[in-house]
Design an enzyme around this catalytic site. Sequence first.
Site, PDB file in Angstrom:
ATOM      1  N   GLY A   1       0.795  -1.218   0.000  1.00  0.00           N
ATOM      2  CA  GLY A   1       0.000   0.000   0.000  1.00  0.00           C
ATOM      3  C   GLY A   1       0.825   1.264   0.000  1.00  0.00           C
ATOM      4  O   GLY A   1       0.286   2.359   0.022  1.00  0.00           O
ATOM      5  N   CYS A   2       2.136   1.124  -0.043  1.00  0.00           N
ATOM      6  CA  CYS A   2       3.011   2.290  -0.068  1.00  0.00           C
ATOM      7  C   CYS A   2       3.461   2.555  -1.501  1.00  0.00           C
ATOM      8  O   CYS A   2       3.787   1.626  -2.235  1.00  0.00           O
ATOM      9  CB  CYS A   2       4.239   2.064   0.806  1.00  0.00           C
ATOM     10  SG  CYS A   2       3.867   1.963   2.560  1.00  0.00           S
ATOM     11  N   GLN A   3       3.485   3.817  -1.863  1.00  0.00           N
ATOM     12  CA  GLN A   3       3.957   4.211  -3.184  1.00  0.00           C
ATOM     13  C   GLN A   3       5.449   3.919  -3.322  1.00  0.00           C
ATOM     14  O   GLN A   3       5.898   3.397  -4.326  1.00  0.00           O
ATOM     15  CB  GLN A   3       3.682   5.694  -3.402  1.00  0.00           C
ATOM     16  CG  GLN A   3       4.098   6.223  -4.741  1.00  0.00           C
ATOM     17  CD  GLN A   3       3.785   7.705  -4.882  1.00  0.00           C
ATOM     18  OE1 GLN A   3       3.502   8.386  -3.907  1.00  0.00           O
ATOM     19  NE2 GLN A   3       3.830   8.195  -6.100  1.00  0.00           N
TER      20      GLN A   3
END
Length: 144
Positions: free
Chosen positions: A51-53
């Site tokens: 979920g992290c860019q």
Amino acid sequence: MLFMTATQDQLKDEFLSLPNWEARYQKLIAMGRALPALPEAAHVDDNKVRGCQSQVWLTARLDHGSDGPFVHFEADSDALLVKGLIALVLAIYNDQPPSAILSIEPEVLNQIGLSEHLSMQRNNGLAAVIKQIKFYALAFQALC
């Protein structure tokens, strides 16, 4: 839990004493640079926060001290600002008992206006890191 509240109050005072958001970003970057390096062997897919860019790796272990069990986190990112955000979150949650981690929300993030100054992707990534921290705490609490 008093420690966690005091830590958040201290962080809030530090960030709000800075004159503008450029200075606050510089503080985050400095916190990221000061975050101890995660061993390269821990930069594996199992430790990635989804979920992290940017790429974020988070590890946790349950330790036992004179006051009882506590969770020690280590983390890293390939982006310096993100590493600073992680350092900010770890300042709140690191080396705390699982029950404390589960009961405290990182209110300082809103108090300093961080969510208003981050992109939606960075806010979502930060939420994913906090969710993973709480997941580890929940798993460790089951072991205690």
